[in-house]
Design a protein around this motif. Structure first.
Motif, short mmCIF file in Angstrom:
data_model
loop_
_atom_site.label_atom_id
_atom_site.label_comp_id
_atom_site.label_asym_id
_atom_site.label_seq_id
_atom_site.Cartn_x
_atom_site.Cartn_y
_atom_site.Cartn_z
N GLY A 171 14.55 42.97 -2.36
CA GLY A 171 14.29 44.33 -1.91
C GLY A 171 13.07 44.58 -1.50
N ARG A 172 12.81 45.85 -1.06
CA ARG A 172 11.57 46.03 -0.39
C ARG A 172 11.05 47.62 -0.90
NH1 ARG A 172 13.95 45.13 5.63
NH2 ARG A 172 15.71 46.54 4.72
N ILE A 173 9.71 47.64 -0.82
CA ILE A 173 9.04 49.08 -1.22
C ILE A 173 7.94 49.31 -0.20
CG2 ILE A 173 7.28 47.87 -3.08
CD1 ILE A 173 8.00 50.65 -4.55
N SER A 174 7.68 50.52 0.14
CA SER A 174 6.62 50.82 1.05
C SER A 174 6.16 52.27 0.87
CB SER A 174 6.87 50.40 2.47
OG SER A 174 8.02 51.24 2.95
N PRO A 175 4.97 52.52 0.94
CA PRO A 175 4.46 54.23 1.06
C PRO A 175 4.74 54.79 2.12
CG PRO A 175 2.56 52.59 1.25
CD PRO A 175 3.69 51.77 1.10
N ASP A 176 4.74 56.06 2.19
CA ASP A 176 5.01 56.72 3.29
C ASP A 176 3.55 57.03 3.97
OD1 ASP A 176 5.56 58.81 5.49
OD2 ASP A 176 6.72 60.04 4.13
N ASN A 177 3.21 55.87 4.91
CA ASN A 177 2.04 56.16 5.75
C ASN A 177 2.08 56.92 6.81
OD1 ASN A 177 0.30 53.44 4.72
ND2 ASN A 177 2.26 52.66 4.92
N GLU A 178 3.06 57.10 7.44
CA GLU A 178 3.16 58.34 8.69
C GLU A 178 2.66 59.61 7.88
OE1 GLU A 178 4.44 61.09 11.68
OE2 GLU A 178 4.74 61.08 9.41
N ILE A 179 3.11 60.25 6.85
CA ILE A 179 2.93 61.17 6.57
C ILE A 179 1.40 61.45 6.14
CG2 ILE A 179 3.33 61.12 4.09
CD1 ILE A 179 3.99 64.13 6.31
N ALA A 180 0.73 60.30 5.49
CA ALA A 180 -0.59 60.29 5.21
C ALA A 180 -1.45 60.43 6.23
CB ALA A 180 -0.83 59.20 4.34
N GLY A 181 -1.31 59.64 7.46
CA GLY A 181 -1.82 59.85 8.78
C GLY A 181 -1.76 61.43 9.30
N TYR A 182 -0.59 61.87 9.16
CA TYR A 182 -0.32 63.36 9.70
C TYR A 182 -1.05 64.22 8.92
CZ TYR A 182 2.30 67.57 10.67
OH TYR A 182 2.47 68.90 10.81
N ALA A 183 -1.07 64.06 7.69
CA ALA A 183 -1.85 65.21 6.77
C ALA A 183 -3.39 64.98 7.01
CB ALA A 183 -1.63 64.76 5.18
N GLN A 184 -3.93 63.79 7.12
CA GLN A 184 -5.47 63.88 7.22
C GLN A 184 -5.82 64.35 8.70
OE1 GLN A 184 -6.31 59.77 6.73
NE2 GLN A 184 -6.31 59.78 4.68
N ALA A 185 -4.97 64.49 9.52
CA ALA A 185 -5.36 65.12 10.87
C ALA A 185 -5.02 66.35 11.01
CB ALA A 185 -4.51 64.25 12.14
N THR A 186 -4.16 66.71 10.10
CA THR A 186 -3.64 68.01 10.26
C THR A 186 -4.61 69.06 9.31
OG1 THR A 186 -1.34 67.72 10.17
CG2 THR A 186 -1.74 69.91 9.33
N ARG A 187 -5.35 68.64 8.09
CA ARG A 187 -6.17 69.55 7.23
C ARG A 187 -7.24 70.22 8.07
NH1 ARG A 187 -7.08 68.99 1.55
NH2 ARG A 187 -8.33 70.51 1.17
N PRO A 188 -7.89 69.29 8.91
CA PRO A 188 -8.85 70.06 9.78
C PRO A 188 -8.46 70.92 11.05
CG PRO A 188 -8.96 67.70 10.41
CD PRO A 188 -7.85 67.87 9.41
N ALA A 189 -7.24 70.68 11.44
CA ALA A 189 -6.88 71.55 12.49
C ALA A 189 -6.95 73.09 12.30
CB ALA A 189 -5.48 71.11 12.94
N GLY A 190 -7.56 73.74 13.43
CA GLY A 190 -7.51 75.11 13.15
C GLY A 190 -8.54 75.56 12.24
N LYS A 191 -9.68 74.59 12.06
CA LYS A 191 -10.75 75.00 11.12
C LYS A 191 -11.95 75.36 12.02
CE LYS A 191 -8.35 74.75 7.31
NZ LYS A 191 -8.71 73.80 6.49
N ASP A 192 -11.79 74.90 13.35
CA ASP A 192 -12.94 74.99 14.13
C ASP A 192 -12.83 75.74 15.41
OD1 ASP A 192 -15.33 75.03 15.68
OD2 ASP A 192 -16.05 73.28 14.65
N SER A 193 -13.23 76.99 15.72
CA SER A 193 -12.93 77.60 16.75
C SER A 193 -13.23 76.69 18.32
CB SER A 193 -13.67 78.86 17.14
OG SER A 193 -15.18 78.96 17.07
N ASP A 194 -14.09 76.11 18.09
CA ASP A 194 -14.46 74.92 19.19
C ASP A 194 -13.52 73.58 19.25
OD1 ASP A 194 -16.53 76.59 20.09
OD2 ASP A 194 -17.97 75.77 18.91
N GLY A 195 -12.69 73.60 18.60
CA GLY A 195 -11.81 72.34 18.54
C GLY A 195 -12.07 71.39 17.58
N VAL A 196 -11.07 70.37 17.27
CA VAL A 196 -11.40 69.27 16.22
C VAL A 196 -11.34 67.99 17.06
CG1 VAL A 196 -10.51 68.26 14.05
CG2 VAL A 196 -10.35 70.90 14.37
N GLN A 197 -12.31 67.35 16.70
CA GLN A 197 -12.39 65.94 17.59
C GLN A 197 -12.39 65.00 16.08
OE1 GLN A 197 -16.49 66.23 19.25
NE2 GLN A 197 -15.48 66.46 21.15
N ILE A 198 -11.27 63.97 16.24
CA ILE A 198 -11.08 63.22 15.19
C ILE A 198 -11.47 61.58 15.72
CG2 ILE A 198 -9.02 61.98 13.82
CD1 ILE A 198 -7.96 64.61 14.25
#
Length: 277
Positions: free
Chosen positions: A86-113
């Protein structure tokens, strides 16, 4: 993993190859040539060496369970998968997505990652990067201005971050730090405000693999591919995580409750916290 093995009454040998390509292949070869071979080998498909390790072990008729980084379809071509339990793996894609999404929209000058990547070839790292890129594509105010591999080194990550900040590549003083680990230092950093969030739970995959192997050896002919979330620890829930998991006393968790006769598994953070009284 050791705590889970103790609960299920099995034996465990850990071989740490430290993400070294040759070390991983040599370890597989040594296991395959033992007089008393192991019943199962749990293989972490690090730095894309899982195929070679699998082939060596399978040819010795050893059962293999793939942990964290599943073999990609292209990697299974020509392999005899009869020994794949068998195989088991975490959802890495959604983790990366959530980390980049959290600060988006929080700064009127834009977010640099600035993104510090474990490496450029491991499936987990690739998936997390894809998640970040998906988030940036959905938010016009966000951009990945620097992405670099730090080879899973905390010291290298610290050095690269300091250089990035000293070079003045961001003018913002409002910074958001996110990470990937449920370690005690990471929880403490969230608790005292040095980090905004940290996704994790993937180190529990070792325990989940023991539960799944138990189910295989107690009657199930095969284990379906399993996934599990990597939810974030943040200011709103960090106290609960610290109380339940902060001491790292994994023996207090009864991992037998995560086994299942019909493969209805619950590897969520709520299940973990509930199991840690």
């Amino acid at each position: 993993m050791q705590a889970a093995v103790d609960d299920f009454g099995t034996e465990l040998e850990i071989i740490n190859t430290n993400r070294d390509r040759q070390g991983m292949i040599s370890a597989a070869a040594e296991l395959a040539t033992r007089t008393n071979k192991p019943d199962d080998v749990i293989v972490a498909n690090e730095i894309k060496q899982g195929r070679r390790a699998y082939k060596t072990l399978s040819e010795a008729s050893i059962k293999i369970f793939i942990l964290l980084n599943p073999l990609q379809d292209s990697e299974t071509i020509g392999l005899d998968t009869n020994n794949l339990v068998g195989r088991i793996s975490p959802d890495n894609e959604i983790a990366g997505y959530a980390q980049a999404t959290r600060p988006a929209g929080k700064d009127s000058d834009g977010v640099q990652i600035m993104a510090l990547l474990g490496d450029l070839v491991t499936p987990a790292a690739i998936k997390r990067t894809e998640g970040m890129e998906r988030a940036v594509a959905e938010h016009a105010d966000a951009a990945i201005v620097r992405a670099m591999s730090v080879n899973w080194s905390a010291d290298k990550a610290k050095d690269r971050t300091q250089r990035f900040l000293k070079a003045g590549q961001t003018a913002s003083t409002d910074m958001f730090f996110a990470g990937l680990n449920w370690s005690r230092p990471a929880m403490d950093a969230v608790s005292d405000g040095r980090m905004t969030m940290t996704h994790g739970g993937h180190f529990f995959a070792g325990a989940w693999s023991i539960a799944l192997l138990n189910d295989f050896h107690t009657g199930q002919t095969a284990i379906d591919d399993q996934g599990f979330p990597m939810p974030p620890i943040h200011a709103e829930n960090v106290d609960n995580f610290l109380e339940r998991l902060g001491e790292g006393d994994w023996q207090r968790i009864d991992f037998q409750q995560f086994a299942s006769e019909n493969q209805e598994y619950d590897f969520s953070s709520d299940a973990i916290l509930s199991a840690s009284p």
